[in-house]
Structures are given as C-alpha cells and as structure tokens.
Design a protein around this motif. Sequence first.
Motif, PDB file in Angstrom:
ATOM      1  N   MET A  89       0.840  -1.190   0.000  1.00  0.00           N
ATOM      2  CA  MET A  89       0.000   0.000   0.000  1.00  0.00           C
ATOM      3  C   MET A  89       0.882   1.248   0.000  1.00  0.00           C
ATOM      4  SD  MET A  89      -3.151   0.938   2.563  1.00  0.00           S
ATOM      5  CE  MET A  89      -4.010  -0.565   2.043  1.00  0.00           C
ATOM      6  N   MET A  90       0.497   2.248  -0.778  1.00  0.00           N
ATOM      7  CA  MET A  90       1.317   3.432  -0.968  1.00  0.00           C
ATOM      8  C   MET A  90       0.960   4.524   0.042  1.00  0.00           C
ATOM      9  SD  MET A  90       1.658   5.717  -4.467  1.00  0.00           S
ATOM     10  CE  MET A  90       2.111   4.239  -5.392  1.00  0.00           C
ATOM     11  N   TYR A  91       2.002   5.238   0.505  1.00  0.00           N
ATOM     12  CA  TYR A  91       1.764   6.391   1.359  1.00  0.00           C
ATOM     13  C   TYR A  91       1.152   7.519   0.538  1.00  0.00           C
ATOM     14  CZ  TYR A  91       4.342   4.618   5.405  1.00  0.00           C
ATOM     15  OH  TYR A  91       4.739   3.889   6.499  1.00  0.00           O
TER      16      TYR A  91
ATOM     17  N   ILE B  55     -19.305  -0.005  10.116  1.00  0.00           N
ATOM     18  CA  ILE B  55     -18.318   0.224  11.170  1.00  0.00           C
ATOM     19  C   ILE B  55     -16.967  -0.245  10.640  1.00  0.00           C
ATOM     20  CG2 ILE B  55     -17.728  -0.173  13.585  1.00  0.00           C
ATOM     21  CD1 ILE B  55     -20.597  -1.194  13.994  1.00  0.00           C
ATOM     22  N   ARG B  56     -15.945   0.556  10.851  1.00  0.00           N
ATOM     23  CA  ARG B  56     -14.656   0.222  10.255  1.00  0.00           C
ATOM     24  C   ARG B  56     -13.533   0.396  11.277  1.00  0.00           C
ATOM     25  NH1 ARG B  56     -13.603   3.224   4.757  1.00  0.00           N
ATOM     26  NH2 ARG B  56     -13.171   5.002   6.112  1.00  0.00           N
ATOM     27  N   LEU B  57     -12.714  -0.639  11.402  1.00  0.00           N
ATOM     28  CA  LEU B  57     -11.485  -0.555  12.183  1.00  0.00           C
ATOM     29  C   LEU B  57     -10.386  -0.044  11.255  1.00  0.00           C
ATOM     30  CD1 LEU B  57      -9.705  -1.228  14.701  1.00  0.00           C
ATOM     31  CD2 LEU B  57      -9.372  -3.498  13.681  1.00  0.00           C
ATOM     32  N   GLU B  58      -9.635   0.947  11.726  1.00  0.00           N
ATOM     33  CA  GLU B  58      -8.583   1.522  10.896  1.00  0.00           C
ATOM     34  C   GLU B  58      -7.275   1.629  11.678  1.00  0.00           C
ATOM     35  OE1 GLU B  58     -11.306   4.399   8.043  1.00  0.00           O
ATOM     36  OE2 GLU B  58     -10.163   5.315   9.684  1.00  0.00           O
ATOM     37  N   LYS B  59      -6.196   1.352  10.987  1.00  0.00           N
ATOM     38  CA  LYS B  59      -4.857   1.603  11.513  1.00  0.00           C
ATOM     39  C   LYS B  59      -4.251   2.712  10.674  1.00  0.00           C
ATOM     40  CE  LYS B  59      -0.362  -0.629  12.337  1.00  0.00           C
ATOM     41  NZ  LYS B  59       0.429  -1.880  12.171  1.00  0.00           N
ATOM     42  N   LYS B  60      -3.987   3.833  11.309  1.00  0.00           N
ATOM     43  CA  LYS B  60      -3.415   4.986  10.611  1.00  0.00           C
ATOM     44  C   LYS B  60      -1.910   5.006  10.864  1.00  0.00           C
ATOM     45  CE  LYS B  60      -4.067   8.812   8.211  1.00  0.00           C
ATOM     46  NZ  LYS B  60      -4.591  10.035   8.813  1.00  0.00           N
TER      47      LYS B  60
ATOM     48  N   LYS C  12      -3.483   4.339   5.405  1.00  0.00           N
ATOM     49  CA  LYS C  12      -4.584   3.841   6.226  1.00  0.00           C
ATOM     50  C   LYS C  12      -4.932   2.425   5.806  1.00  0.00           C
ATOM     51  CE  LYS C  12      -8.624   5.701   5.585  1.00  0.00           C
ATOM     52  NZ  LYS C  12      -9.663   6.757   5.574  1.00  0.00           N
ATOM     53  N   ILE C  13      -4.929   1.512   6.786  1.00  0.00           N
ATOM     54  CA  ILE C  13      -5.340   0.131   6.564  1.00  0.00           C
ATOM     55  C   ILE C  13      -6.663  -0.053   7.299  1.00  0.00           C
ATOM     56  CG2 ILE C  13      -4.678  -2.295   6.807  1.00  0.00           C
ATOM     57  CD1 ILE C  13      -1.779  -1.249   7.267  1.00  0.00           C
TER      58      ILE C  13
ATOM     59  N   SER D  92     -10.052 -11.471   9.602  1.00  0.00           N
ATOM     60  CA  SER D  92      -9.403 -10.213   9.252  1.00  0.00           C
ATOM     61  C   SER D  92      -8.020 -10.128   9.885  1.00  0.00           C
ATOM     62  CB  SER D  92     -10.257  -9.027   9.727  1.00  0.00           C
ATOM     63  OG  SER D  92      -9.520  -7.820   9.699  1.00  0.00           O
ATOM     64  N   ALA D  93      -6.989  -9.980   9.050  1.00  0.00           N
ATOM     65  CA  ALA D  93      -5.626  -9.859   9.558  1.00  0.00           C
ATOM     66  C   ALA D  93      -5.469  -8.607  10.414  1.00  0.00           C
ATOM     67  CB  ALA D  93      -4.632  -9.832   8.402  1.00  0.00           C
ATOM     68  N   LEU D  94      -6.132  -7.518  10.018  1.00  0.00           N
ATOM     69  CA  LEU D  94      -6.035  -6.281  10.789  1.00  0.00           C
ATOM     70  C   LEU D  94      -6.678  -6.438  12.156  1.00  0.00           C
ATOM     71  CD1 LEU D  94      -5.293  -3.303  11.044  1.00  0.00           C
ATOM     72  CD2 LEU D  94      -7.484  -2.733   9.953  1.00  0.00           C
ATOM     73  N   LEU D  95      -7.838  -7.083  12.216  1.00  0.00           N
ATOM     74  CA  LEU D  95      -8.510  -7.273  13.498  1.00  0.00           C
ATOM     75  C   LEU D  95      -7.694  -8.192  14.409  1.00  0.00           C
ATOM     76  CD1 LEU D  95     -10.828  -6.729  15.348  1.00  0.00           C
ATOM     77  CD2 LEU D  95     -12.211  -8.407  14.095  1.00  0.00           C
ATOM     78  N   ARG D  96      -7.092  -9.239  13.834  1.00  0.00           N
ATOM     79  CA  ARG D  96      -6.235 -10.125  14.633  1.00  0.00           C
ATOM     80  C   ARG D  96      -5.042  -9.349  15.197  1.00  0.00           C
ATOM     81  NH1 ARG D  96      -6.720 -13.562  10.139  1.00  0.00           N
ATOM     82  NH2 ARG D  96      -4.501 -13.282   9.673  1.00  0.00           N
ATOM     83  N   ALA D  97      -4.432  -8.520  14.342  1.00  0.00           N
ATOM     84  CA  ALA D  97      -3.272  -7.743  14.779  1.00  0.00           C
ATOM     85  C   ALA D  97      -3.662  -6.746  15.863  1.00  0.00           C
ATOM     86  CB  ALA D  97      -2.652  -7.019  13.590  1.00  0.00           C
TER      87      ALA D  97
END
Length: 226
Positions: free
Chosen positions: A1-3, A79-84, A93-94, A119-124
């Motif tokens: 993913m690009m910045y 509803i969205r979980l986000e990692k900034k 943003k993931i 979801s890999a993001l939710l697990r992390a």
Amino acid sequence: MMYRNELKYMINKGTALVLSNKIRQICEFDKNADENGFYRVSSLYFDDFANSALNDNIIGQIERKKYRIRIYNGSDKFIRLEKKVKHNKGGMKISAPLTREEYDLILQGDYESLKQSDSALLRAFATEATFRHLKPKVIVDYHRQTFVCDEGTVRVTLDHQVQHSLGNVDLFAKNQIYVPATQDGQVVLEVKYTGFLPGYIKDMVQQSVTRQQSISKYTLCRTAGY
C-alpha cells in the motif's frame, strides 16, 4: 500500500466557504455525502497506558501509528477498524469492516475471540491491544465536506465543528456529550493525494491559505482545555 501525501491547514469559516465554492466548480462531492457534500464522522481512538500515540504526535515522531474505529452519520451499518500509519508528512490507512458484535467485544475489552478473526487487521489489533493494554480514549466527531478529483486521486476535506466526547467512549451511546476542540469558526482543511497534486488545485488552495500546519484532530481533542 502506498503512502499518501497530506497537507493540513487551520482556516476560518469564511475562508472555508470561499474555498468550497471554488473547488465545487472543478471537483465532485464524495458519493456518500449529502447534497451539500457533508457527512458526519465519528472516530473512537485507542492508546496505551503511556499515551504513546498522543505523545508521538506532540513531539512530531517521524514514524507513528494509531488505531481507531470509525462510523458515519451515527449509524452502525458501516463500522470500520482503521490503523493509521504516518511517516513524516505521508500517511497510509489500513482498514477492515467490523460487525456490531465485534465492536461490542472491543468496547468490553474482550479481545481473545477476535484473535481468531478472518481479518488480519482485526487479529493484529486484538493482539496488540492485549500486549500494549490499548484502551479507548476519546471520540473525535466532526462534520466533513469532501471533494474528490480522479487526477492524482485527490481528496480535499473541510472539517467543521470538531468536538470530542466527554467521558463516554461508546460511539453509539445515546445523549452523548461533546465538547468543542477548536475555537469557534475554525475549520480543518486537509488535502490528500497520491503521486502528485494537480497545479490547479494547488493554486486554488494557496490562493486561500498560506501556512501549512501539522494538525492532528486526535491531539486537538485529547489536549483540549489544557
């Protein structure tokens, strides 16, 4: 993913109106916005016991990250979980969708079952929340007007009435109390783009504002009143 490049400015309501009218002539509203280009954004931010995300923002740490849960217009339909993730002036943003049940588990601090998510993001997030003792800290709420331009994948946003929750950190709580995080009439302008910023948008912004700033709505809301 690009910045993506992010330019931020604090402007007044009058400047925001002038800029909005100009940009509207060449850019489209976000497809999810109302007839005036607005929607309401509410984000629940998480931080650890040392307030690492907050302090990294304050000192201007080159590499920084934070987790949040975001909803729109007060609805639980999306509803969205986000990692900034931030690197200098660039941002990435993931995100991953959450069910209302998953949201409720997170708010209760019950992360164990979420570690088995598809979801890999939710697990992390669940693993990191357990290890770092992440807790919900504040809800950041505002009304956003968004313009989009396909060239350069540009998004120009004007965030009005930035406010934060007082005590309660449930996004769906009834009778939630909010407190202003900015001075009356202040608007946060953000210009986000990938690769390049078209000259006509750059010129339009620079005609209205001159001083770029480092602005974090999360920091504004966590430090409001101090």
